[in-house]
Design a protein around this motif. Structure first.
Motif, PDB file in Angstrom:
ATOM      1  N   LEU A 186       0.835  -1.204   0.000  1.00 21.54           N
ATOM      2  CA  LEU A 186       0.000   0.000   0.000  1.00 21.54           C
ATOM      3  C   LEU A 186       0.869   1.253   0.000  1.00 21.54           C
ATOM      4  CD1 LEU A 186      -2.885   1.142   0.217  1.00 21.54           C
ATOM      5  CD2 LEU A 186      -2.637   1.047   2.705  1.00 21.54           C
ATOM      6  N   PHE A 187       1.920   1.235   0.788  1.00 20.43           N
ATOM      7  CA  PHE A 187       2.857   2.359   0.882  1.00 20.43           C
ATOM      8  C   PHE A 187       3.456   2.676  -0.481  1.00 20.43           C
ATOM      9  CE2 PHE A 187       7.167   3.985   1.391  1.00 20.43           C
ATOM     10  CZ  PHE A 187       7.033   4.966   2.355  1.00 20.43           C
ATOM     11  N   TRP A 188       3.974   1.652  -1.160  1.00 19.56           N
ATOM     12  CA  TRP A 188       4.655   1.870  -2.439  1.00 19.56           C
ATOM     13  C   TRP A 188       3.677   2.210  -3.553  1.00 19.56           C
ATOM     14  CZ3 TRP A 188       9.343   3.176  -1.988  1.00 19.56           C
ATOM     15  CH2 TRP A 188      10.180   2.598  -1.057  1.00 19.56           C
ATOM     16  N   GLN A 189       2.463   1.664  -3.509  1.00 19.95           N
ATOM     17  CA  GLN A 189       1.470   1.992  -4.533  1.00 19.95           C
ATOM     18  C   GLN A 189       1.071   3.464  -4.460  1.00 19.95           C
ATOM     19  OE1 GLN A 189      -1.721  -0.837  -3.960  1.00 19.95           O
ATOM     20  NE2 GLN A 189      -0.825  -2.311  -5.385  1.00 19.95           N
ATOM     21  N   LYS A 190       0.877   3.969  -3.249  1.00 18.32           N
ATOM     22  CA  LYS A 190       0.528   5.381  -3.081  1.00 18.32           C
ATOM     23  C   LYS A 190       1.680   6.280  -3.529  1.00 18.32           C
ATOM     24  CE  LYS A 190      -2.880   5.151   0.652  1.00 18.32           C
ATOM     25  NZ  LYS A 190      -3.802   6.187   0.142  1.00 18.32           N
ATOM     26  N   PHE A 191       2.894   5.875  -3.169  1.00 12.27           N
ATOM     27  CA  PHE A 191       4.064   6.658  -3.578  1.00 12.27           C
ATOM     28  C   PHE A 191       4.185   6.683  -5.099  1.00 12.27           C
ATOM     29  CE2 PHE A 191       8.611   6.667  -4.766  1.00 12.27           C
ATOM     30  CZ  PHE A 191       8.919   7.959  -4.375  1.00 12.27           C
ATOM     31  N   LEU A 192       4.019   5.541  -5.741  1.00 12.38           N
ATOM     32  CA  LEU A 192       4.115   5.461  -7.201  1.00 12.38           C
ATOM     33  C   LEU A 192       3.051   6.319  -7.871  1.00 12.38           C
ATOM     34  CD1 LEU A 192       5.437   4.241  -9.707  1.00 12.38           C
ATOM     35  CD2 LEU A 192       3.911   2.273  -9.485  1.00 12.38           C
ATOM     36  N   ALA A 193       1.844   6.350  -7.293  1.00 15.87           N
ATOM     37  CA  ALA A 193       0.785   7.197  -7.846  1.00 15.87           C
ATOM     38  C   ALA A 193       1.206   8.664  -7.790  1.00 15.87           C
ATOM     39  CB  ALA A 193      -0.506   6.988  -7.064  1.00 15.87           C
ATOM     40  N   SER A 252      13.960   9.185   3.342  1.00 13.57           N
ATOM     41  CA  SER A 252      12.607   9.531   3.802  1.00 13.57           C
ATOM     42  C   SER A 252      11.671   8.333   3.722  1.00 13.57           C
ATOM     43  CB  SER A 252      12.039  10.681   2.964  1.00 13.57           C
ATOM     44  OG  SER A 252      12.802  11.846   3.088  1.00 13.57           O
ATOM     45  N   LEU A 253      11.708   7.651   2.591  1.00 16.37           N
ATOM     46  CA  LEU A 253      10.787   6.534   2.373  1.00 16.37           C
ATOM     47  C   LEU A 253      11.106   5.338   3.258  1.00 16.37           C
ATOM     48  CD1 LEU A 253      10.439   6.654  -1.518  1.00 16.37           C
ATOM     49  CD2 LEU A 253       8.840   7.515   0.188  1.00 16.37           C
ATOM     50  N   LEU A 254      12.366   4.995   3.388  1.00 14.70           N
ATOM     51  CA  LEU A 254      12.741   3.821   4.177  1.00 14.70           C
ATOM     52  C   LEU A 254      12.433   4.017   5.665  1.00 14.70           C
ATOM     53  CD1 LEU A 254      16.088   2.685   2.501  1.00 14.70           C
ATOM     54  CD2 LEU A 254      13.791   1.728   2.214  1.00 14.70           C
ATOM     55  N   VAL A 255      12.721   5.207   6.198  1.00 14.17           N
ATOM     56  CA  VAL A 255      12.401   5.479   7.597  1.00 14.17           C
ATOM     57  C   VAL A 255      10.898   5.446   7.810  1.00 14.17           C
ATOM     58  CG1 VAL A 255      12.476   7.226   9.422  1.00 14.17           C
ATOM     59  CG2 VAL A 255      14.503   6.804   8.018  1.00 14.17           C
ATOM     60  N   SER A 256      10.160   6.075   6.905  1.00 15.78           N
ATOM     61  CA  SER A 256       8.707   6.124   7.018  1.00 15.78           C
ATOM     62  C   SER A 256       8.089   4.726   6.932  1.00 15.78           C
ATOM     63  CB  SER A 256       8.129   7.011   5.915  1.00 15.78           C
ATOM     64  OG  SER A 256       6.724   7.009   5.957  1.00 15.78           O
ATOM     65  N   LEU A 257       8.557   3.928   6.002  1.00 13.60           N
ATOM     66  CA  LEU A 257       8.023   2.569   5.841  1.00 13.60           C
ATOM     67  C   LEU A 257       8.281   1.738   7.094  1.00 13.60           C
ATOM     68  CD1 LEU A 257       6.686   0.395   4.126  1.00 13.60           C
ATOM     69  CD2 LEU A 257       8.920  -0.085   3.108  1.00 13.60           C
ATOM     70  N   GLY A 258       9.465   1.878   7.691  1.00 16.54           N
ATOM     71  CA  GLY A 258       9.775   1.144   8.913  1.00 16.54           C
ATOM     72  C   GLY A 258       8.827   1.498  10.042  1.00 16.54           C
TER      73      GLY A 258
END
Length: 239
Positions: free
Chosen positions: A94-101, A225-231
């Motif tokens: 879900l995280f990566w799909q929203k980011f890709l959008a 930013s993305l890796l910290v947020s995803l964790g």
């Protein structure tokens, strides 16, 4: 539309000395708001400074803040996030799909701006500097993704709109003010590298190359930013 309209002003600026007169009348601290008057004299300089260096950066910063806050927070605020996570979809997916959008939207905006630039050049009967335009497109898109990644990551990690908007506005407004006044205020020049706009360098592109150090910094901003947020997102409770 904006970029095509701006291009129509190029003949007026390049053929007259009016912009130099305006620049001389402005306080030194405010001259960064209109850019270097010498850039108005060449098509390459006008495109790089007046379309991308000044206007596109503002548009991108505002757009990505609004986009990121909506994409990272809306589903959680409406309760749709819990419904989505109750299905087989993982938090990471879900995280990566929203980011890709978000990346697709930012890329599309930059493509439209590029098309408008070409349309404006065509209306002037000038030869288009293709390499310059597409290098600016690449840098502008990457800059947009970087400015999107910061508030998006904060929104996903915290679920708090107030925190997301405060940090996003602080980064956006702070960066714009620092970069705008750095050339005129000595003490600001020393801290300009903390501004994300410092890494949107159109000067090197006008000289025929993209600054690899700027690209690296923007990519690192996105990645960290993305890796910290995803964790954090994987572990926190969803309200």
């Amino acid at each position: 539309v904006m970029t095509a309209l701006i291009m129509t002003f190029y003949p007026s600026f390049s053929d007259s000395g009016g912009i130099e007169t305006v620049a001389k009348q402005l306080p030194e601290q405010l001259r960064g708001l209109i850019g270097d008057p010498s850039d108005y004299k060449s098509l390459d300089g006008f495109i790089a400074s007046q379309i991308y260096d000044i206007r596109m950066t503002l548009l991108i910063i505002i757009m990505t803040l609004v986009l990121a806050s909506g994409m990272s927070l809306k589903d959680e605020e409406t309760g749709d996030m819990r419904t989505l996570l109750a299905t087989s979809i993982s938090r990471a997916k879900l995280f990566w799909q929203k980011f890709l959008a978000g990346v697709i939207i930012i890329s599309t905006i930059n493509l439209v701006a590029t098309a408008g630039t070409y349309l404006g050049i065509l209306s002037l009967g000038e030869d288009a500097p293709h390499q310059l335009i597409w290098q600016l497109f690449i840098l502008s898109t990457l800059f947009g993704v970087a400015t999107f990644s910061i508030p998006y990551s904060i929104g996903v990690a915290t679920g708090k709109r107030a925190i997301t908007m405060f940090v996003g506005l602080f980064v956006a407004v702070g960066s714009y003010m620092i970069t705008t006044f750095a050339s005129a205020v000595e003490w600001i020049e020393y801290i300009e590298k903390v501004s994300i706009m410092h890494y949107f360098d159109t000067t090197s592109i006008r000289e025929g190359q993209i600054n690899s150090a700027d690209i690296t910094i923007l990519l690192l901003i996105i990645l960290v930013s993305l890796l910290v947020s995803l964790g954090v997102f994987r572990k926190r409770d969803i309200s």
